[in-house]
Write a protein that holds these residues in place. Structure first.
Motif, PDB file in Angstrom:
ATOM      1  N   UNK A  24       1.799  -6.589   3.811  1.00 40.28           N
ATOM      2  CA  UNK A  24       2.870  -7.437   3.855  1.00 40.28           C
ATOM      3  C   UNK A  24       4.005  -6.701   3.142  1.00 40.28           C
ATOM      4  N   UNK A  25       5.187  -7.120   4.031  1.00 42.01           N
ATOM      5  CA  UNK A  25       6.258  -6.497   3.562  1.00 42.01           C
ATOM      6  C   UNK A  25       7.073  -7.164   2.526  1.00 42.01           C
ATOM      7  N   UNK A  30      11.199  -8.135   4.977  1.00 41.14           N
ATOM      8  CA  UNK A  30      10.570  -9.396   5.556  1.00 41.14           C
ATOM      9  C   UNK A  30      11.844 -10.144   6.454  1.00 41.14           C
ATOM     10  N   UNK A  31      12.728  -9.973   5.685  1.00 47.66           N
ATOM     11  CA  UNK A  31      14.220 -10.976   5.890  1.00 47.66           C
ATOM     12  C   UNK A  31      14.601  -9.913   6.824  1.00 47.66           C
ATOM     13  N   UNK A  32      14.837  -8.802   6.812  1.00 46.84           N
ATOM     14  CA  UNK A  32      15.532  -7.804   8.128  1.00 46.84           C
ATOM     15  C   UNK A  32      14.713  -8.064   9.364  1.00 46.84           C
ATOM     16  N   UNK A  33      13.597  -8.082   9.391  1.00 48.74           N
ATOM     17  CA  UNK A  33      12.817  -7.787  10.537  1.00 48.74           C
ATOM     18  C   UNK A  33      12.749  -9.493  11.245  1.00 48.74           C
ATOM     19  N   UNK A  34      12.540 -10.552  10.391  1.00 42.55           N
ATOM     20  CA  UNK A  34      12.335 -11.963  10.997  1.00 42.55           C
ATOM     21  C   UNK A  34      13.523 -12.368  11.171  1.00 42.55           C
ATOM     22  N   UNK A  35      14.784 -12.230  10.289  1.00 42.72           N
ATOM     23  CA  UNK A  35      16.064 -12.951  10.586  1.00 42.72           C
ATOM     24  C   UNK A  35      17.105 -12.262  11.127  1.00 42.72           C
ATOM     25  N   UNK A  61       2.545 -12.200  11.071  1.00 42.23           N
ATOM     26  CA  UNK A  61       3.220 -13.483  10.319  1.00 42.23           C
ATOM     27  C   UNK A  61       4.694 -12.982  10.632  1.00 42.23           C
ATOM     28  N   UNK A  62       5.622 -13.965  10.979  1.00 45.01           N
ATOM     29  CA  UNK A  62       6.978 -13.692  11.078  1.00 45.01           C
ATOM     30  C   UNK A  62       7.622 -14.567   9.924  1.00 45.01           C
ATOM     31  N   UNK A  63       7.326 -14.896   8.654  1.00 44.87           N
ATOM     32  CA  UNK A  63       7.698 -15.660   7.587  1.00 44.87           C
ATOM     33  C   UNK A  63       8.833 -14.789   7.178  1.00 44.87           C
ATOM     34  N   UNK A  64      10.117 -15.358   7.045  1.00 47.62           N
ATOM     35  CA  UNK A  64      11.350 -14.727   6.471  1.00 47.62           C
ATOM     36  C   UNK A  64      11.290 -14.210   4.953  1.00 47.62           C
ATOM     37  N   UNK A  65      10.083 -14.627   4.291  1.00 45.66           N
ATOM     38  CA  UNK A  65       9.873 -14.263   2.986  1.00 45.66           C
ATOM     39  C   UNK A  65       8.842 -13.061   2.778  1.00 45.66           C
ATOM     40  N   UNK A  66       8.084 -12.973   3.782  1.00 48.75           N
ATOM     41  CA  UNK A  66       6.830 -12.217   3.714  1.00 48.75           C
ATOM     42  C   UNK A  66       6.159 -11.892   5.075  1.00 48.75           C
TER      43      UNK A  66
END
Length: 249
Positions: A24-25, A30-35, A61-66
């Protein structure tokens, strides 16, 4: 790295990377990849950690937090860390960022700030140096992120420099050296480990130059007839070293 993977995002992570591993990032990545990049479940990225090579990973999982990822396959073996030591008098922020990034691209294995008499910046943010080194490695497919060594005074650096037979030579870009080609000088130290020392914007003081030139392990070179800015001198000197006695050959 295969060209088919060259367009994928690359991220440096602290996690161990191995087949079937899951990780898990952190929140920022995580924000960089997802958002920012809008990556979603099933999309692929490349991860590396400086130890295990480069690995293709798939978002689970593409949660912006994790963002969570599954490690699928190694696409490049781990490379050996570069041996070139690079010491420089710190510059102001944007130019400091530049020299660290370019040192990574040019194959420095260790990057160390060196405080000289005319150094203008005396308070460094080590985290910023690390971040710039990692960013350059991510962008340029460098798998071995250089070590950022603690800042040191020029006096202490020279006093502690190993001088045993076969020890590292210290290439000193001397702005007062008569303009000449550095080829023969560098060819004469082929096979020895080397370091490169670049001074501050105001150059080395006369006393510093005299001390450097008096030491048996120091190798002064000219970078040509023009006065170069410190950041330009760093890139020029590293290019010359890598082309003549380094890993470009």
């Amino acid at each position: 790295m295969p060209r088919s993977h060259a367009t994928l995002p690359r991220l440096f992570v602290p996690h161990d990377l191995a087949p079937a591993a899951e990780l898990t990032l952190d929140k920022e990545q995580s924000l960089y990849l997802a958002a920012v990049l809008r990556k979603s479940v099933g999309d692929e990225v490349v991860l590396f950690n400086g130890r295990d090579g480069a690995w293709l990973c798939r978002l689970t999982s593409d949660s912006k937090k994790s963002v969570a990822l599954a490690v699928t396959e190694q696409i490049a073996p781990q490379t050996e860390g570069a041996d070139l030591w690079y010491g420089f008098a710190p510059l102001k922020n944007e130019r400091l960022d530049y020299v660290v990034q370019k040192a990574v691209e040019m194959g420095a294995g260790t990057i160390q700030p060196v405080m000289t008499q005319f150094t203008q910046v005396h308070r460094l943010k080590t985290d910023r140096l690390h971040s710039n080194a990692i960013e350059a490695a991510e962008q340029c497919e460098v798998l071995s992120v250089p070590t950022i060594a603690p800042e040191i005074t020029l006096e202490r650096l020279l006093a502690d420099w190993p001088q045993a037979q076969g020890a590292r030579k210290l290439i000193f870009a001397d702005e007062a050296e008569a303009s000449s080609s550095p080829v023969d000088t560098l060819e004469a130290i082929r096979g020895a480990p080397v370091g490169l020392l670049i001074g501050p914007e105001g150059g080395f003081s006369q006393s510093e130059r005299e001390k450097l030139r008096a030491l048996p392990f120091v190798v002064p070179i000219s970078l040509g007839p023009r006065i170069l800015r410190a950041d330009t001198a760093a890139v020029a000197a590293m290019a010359v070293i890598q082309a003549i006695i380094g890993d470009w050959r």
